[in-house]
Design a protein around this motif. Structure first.
Motif, PDB file in Angstrom:
ATOM      1  N   ASP A 117      48.152  27.958  34.248  1.00  0.00           N
ATOM      2  CA  ASP A 117      47.687  27.568  35.582  1.00  0.00           C
ATOM      3  C   ASP A 117      46.521  28.418  36.066  1.00  0.00           C
ATOM      4  O   ASP A 117      45.559  27.909  36.626  1.00  0.00           O
ATOM      5  CB  ASP A 117      48.834  27.586  36.595  1.00  0.00           C
ATOM      6  N   ALA A 118      46.577  29.701  35.822  1.00  0.00           N
ATOM      7  CA  ALA A 118      45.496  30.580  36.262  1.00  0.00           C
ATOM      8  C   ALA A 118      44.208  30.322  35.480  1.00  0.00           C
ATOM      9  O   ALA A 118      43.104  30.378  36.035  1.00  0.00           O
ATOM     10  CB  ALA A 118      45.921  32.035  36.116  1.00  0.00           C
ATOM     11  N   LEU A 119      44.348  29.994  34.203  1.00  0.00           N
ATOM     12  CA  LEU A 119      43.166  29.745  33.375  1.00  0.00           C
ATOM     13  C   LEU A 119      42.434  28.468  33.769  1.00  0.00           C
ATOM     14  O   LEU A 119      41.226  28.359  33.555  1.00  0.00           O
ATOM     15  CB  LEU A 119      43.563  29.658  31.901  1.00  0.00           C
ATOM     16  N   LEU A 120      43.165  27.524  34.335  1.00  0.00           N
ATOM     17  CA  LEU A 120      42.544  26.246  34.684  1.00  0.00           C
ATOM     18  C   LEU A 120      41.438  26.401  35.725  1.00  0.00           C
ATOM     19  O   LEU A 120      40.491  25.625  35.740  1.00  0.00           O
ATOM     20  CB  LEU A 120      43.604  25.264  35.186  1.00  0.00           C
ATOM     21  N   LEU A 121      41.539  27.386  36.594  1.00  0.00           N
ATOM     22  CA  LEU A 121      40.478  27.646  37.562  1.00  0.00           C
ATOM     23  C   LEU A 121      39.592  28.814  37.135  1.00  0.00           C
ATOM     24  O   LEU A 121      38.399  28.822  37.406  1.00  0.00           O
ATOM     25  CB  LEU A 121      41.078  27.941  38.945  1.00  0.00           C
ATOM     26  N   ALA A 122      40.174  29.807  36.460  1.00  0.00           N
ATOM     27  CA  ALA A 122      39.410  31.005  36.091  1.00  0.00           C
ATOM     28  C   ALA A 122      38.327  30.713  35.053  1.00  0.00           C
ATOM     29  O   ALA A 122      37.216  31.239  35.150  1.00  0.00           O
ATOM     30  CB  ALA A 122      40.351  32.090  35.573  1.00  0.00           C
ATOM     31  N   ALA A 123      38.623  29.874  34.081  1.00  0.00           N
ATOM     32  CA  ALA A 123      37.640  29.583  33.022  1.00  0.00           C
ATOM     33  C   ALA A 123      36.374  28.924  33.569  1.00  0.00           C
ATOM     34  O   ALA A 123      35.261  29.370  33.250  1.00  0.00           O
ATOM     35  CB  ALA A 123      38.285  28.744  31.922  1.00  0.00           C
ATOM     36  N   PRO A 124      36.492  27.878  34.383  1.00  0.00           N
ATOM     37  CA  PRO A 124      35.252  27.298  34.929  1.00  0.00           C
ATOM     38  C   PRO A 124      34.496  28.262  35.838  1.00  0.00           C
ATOM     39  O   PRO A 124      33.259  28.263  35.842  1.00  0.00           O
ATOM     40  CB  PRO A 124      35.719  26.077  35.719  1.00  0.00           C
ATOM     41  N   VAL A 125      35.215  29.081  36.600  1.00  0.00           N
ATOM     42  CA  VAL A 125      34.539  30.048  37.468  1.00  0.00           C
ATOM     43  C   VAL A 125      33.765  31.060  36.630  1.00  0.00           C
ATOM     44  O   VAL A 125      32.615  31.390  36.942  1.00  0.00           O
ATOM     45  CB  VAL A 125      35.554  30.750  38.404  1.00  0.00           C
ATOM     46  N   LEU A 126      34.357  31.533  35.553  1.00  0.00           N
ATOM     47  CA  LEU A 126      33.656  32.467  34.660  1.00  0.00           C
ATOM     48  C   LEU A 126      32.426  31.803  34.063  1.00  0.00           C
ATOM     49  O   LEU A 126      31.344  32.396  34.035  1.00  0.00           O
ATOM     50  CB  LEU A 126      34.597  32.937  33.554  1.00  0.00           C
ATOM     51  N   TRP A 127      32.563  30.570  33.621  1.00  0.00           N
ATOM     52  CA  TRP A 127      31.446  29.875  33.007  1.00  0.00           C
ATOM     53  C   TRP A 127      30.304  29.689  34.006  1.00  0.00           C
ATOM     54  O   TRP A 127      29.145  29.984  33.707  1.00  0.00           O
ATOM     55  CB  TRP A 127      31.914  28.527  32.458  1.00  0.00           C
ATOM     56  N   TYR A 128      30.636  29.190  35.202  1.00  0.00           N
ATOM     57  CA  TYR A 128      29.593  28.978  36.210  1.00  0.00           C
ATOM     58  C   TYR A 128      28.972  30.299  36.667  1.00  0.00           C
ATOM     59  O   TYR A 128      27.764  30.362  36.918  1.00  0.00           O
ATOM     60  CB  TYR A 128      30.132  28.194  37.410  1.00  0.00           C
ATOM     61  N   ALA A 129      29.762  31.349  36.769  1.00  0.00           N
ATOM     62  CA  ALA A 129      29.214  32.653  37.155  1.00  0.00           C
ATOM     63  C   ALA A 129      28.205  33.140  36.115  1.00  0.00           C
ATOM     64  O   ALA A 129      27.142  33.664  36.474  1.00  0.00           O
ATOM     65  CB  ALA A 129      30.329  33.676  37.330  1.00  0.00           C
ATOM     66  N   GLN A 130      28.520  32.940  34.849  1.00  0.00           N
ATOM     67  CA  GLN A 130      27.599  33.356  33.797  1.00  0.00           C
ATOM     68  C   GLN A 130      26.334  32.494  33.787  1.00  0.00           C
ATOM     69  O   GLN A 130      25.231  32.994  33.608  1.00  0.00           O
ATOM     70  CB  GLN A 130      28.290  33.290  32.430  1.00  0.00           C
ATOM     71  N   VAL A 131      26.477  31.200  33.994  1.00  0.00           N
ATOM     72  CA  VAL A 131      25.316  30.306  34.045  1.00  0.00           C
ATOM     73  C   VAL A 131      24.409  30.693  35.212  1.00  0.00           C
ATOM     74  O   VAL A 131      23.185  30.799  35.056  1.00  0.00           O
ATOM     75  CB  VAL A 131      25.755  28.826  34.149  1.00  0.00           C
ATOM     76  N   ILE A 132      25.003  30.892  36.364  1.00  0.00           N
ATOM     77  CA  ILE A 132      24.214  31.290  37.555  1.00  0.00           C
ATOM     78  C   ILE A 132      23.526  32.625  37.328  1.00  0.00           C
ATOM     79  O   ILE A 132      22.341  32.794  37.631  1.00  0.00           O
ATOM     80  CB  ILE A 132      25.101  31.323  38.806  1.00  0.00           C
ATOM     81  N   HIS A 133      24.245  33.576  36.734  1.00  0.00           N
ATOM     82  CA  HIS A 133      23.659  34.907  36.492  1.00  0.00           C
ATOM     83  C   HIS A 133      22.485  34.831  35.509  1.00  0.00           C
ATOM     84  O   HIS A 133      21.488  35.514  35.693  1.00  0.00           O
ATOM     85  CB  HIS A 133      24.739  35.854  35.958  1.00  0.00           C
ATOM     86  N   GLN A 134      22.603  34.010  34.481  1.00  0.00           N
ATOM     87  CA  GLN A 134      21.534  33.899  33.497  1.00  0.00           C
ATOM     88  C   GLN A 134      20.295  33.218  34.074  1.00  0.00           C
ATOM     89  O   GLN A 134      19.186  33.465  33.623  1.00  0.00           O
ATOM     90  CB  GLN A 134      22.031  33.146  32.268  1.00  0.00           C
ATOM     91  N   ARG A 135      20.482  32.370  35.061  1.00  0.00           N
ATOM     92  CA  ARG A 135      19.335  31.662  35.657  1.00  0.00           C
ATOM     93  C   ARG A 135      18.633  32.478  36.734  1.00  0.00           C
ATOM     94  O   ARG A 135      17.543  32.114  37.144  1.00  0.00           O
ATOM     95  CB  ARG A 135      19.783  30.321  36.209  1.00  0.00           C
ATOM     96  N   LEU A 136      19.272  33.526  37.220  1.00  0.00           N
ATOM     97  CA  LEU A 136      18.635  34.345  38.262  1.00  0.00           C
ATOM     98  C   LEU A 136      17.659  35.327  37.701  1.00  0.00           C
ATOM     99  O   LEU A 136      17.577  35.856  36.763  1.00  0.00           O
ATOM    100  CB  LEU A 136      19.699  35.089  39.073  1.00  0.00           C
TER     101      LEU A 136
END
Length: 136
Positions: A117-136
């Motif tokens: 249950d925790a991974l279902l939200l944590a994985a997309p948040v980690l992915w989007y955080a990394q995508v956003i960080h790489q684009r900044l």
């Protein structure tokens, strides 16, 4: 980091929340929430220490985290908060259905959904955080 947070939260909640939680606060357990964040930070710290040891002592770049330490610790907290929201959402779903466990496939663990249950939200948040960080 998610499962480390869950594991530490279990032990901290068993000690603190039984003493300090007001009656009727089934979802809001401050000891469990604090323990979860502490566990995730500890896991991130251990991974960063291993990376430092491999990079400096053994001159190996097999495990490399190129960002600053503070970035990974903040990311650990953000991912942990998302994991806790996933855990709370799954608990609310079970409460609305009137069941204690989400299945019987993993006895003692509350079912497969309770384990992920925790991974279902944590994985997309980690992915989007990394995508956003790489684009900044």
């Amino acid at each position: 980091m998610v499962w480390a947070g869950d594991s530490v939260a279990l032990y901290v909640a068993a000690r603190l929340d039984a003493i300090h939680s007001p009656p009727g606060s089934a979802l809001i357990k401050p000891g469990k929430r604090f323990g979860s964040i502490a566990g995730s930070l500890a896991a991130a710290g251990i991974l960063l220490a291993i990376e430092h040891l491999l990079t400096v002592r053994f001159d190996s770049a097999k495990l490399s985290y190129p960002e600053e330490t503070w970035y990974w610790l903040v990311l650990a907290v953000v991912v942990n908060v998302a994991a806790q929201v996933g855990d709370l959402a799954e608990s609310a779903l079970k409460r609305s259905a009137g069941v204690k466990d989400s299945g019987t496939l993993l006895p003692g663990h509350g079912g497969v959904l309770d384990r992920i249950d925790a991974l279902l939200l944590a994985a997309p948040v980690l992915w989007y955080a990394q995508v956003i960080h790489q684009r900044l």
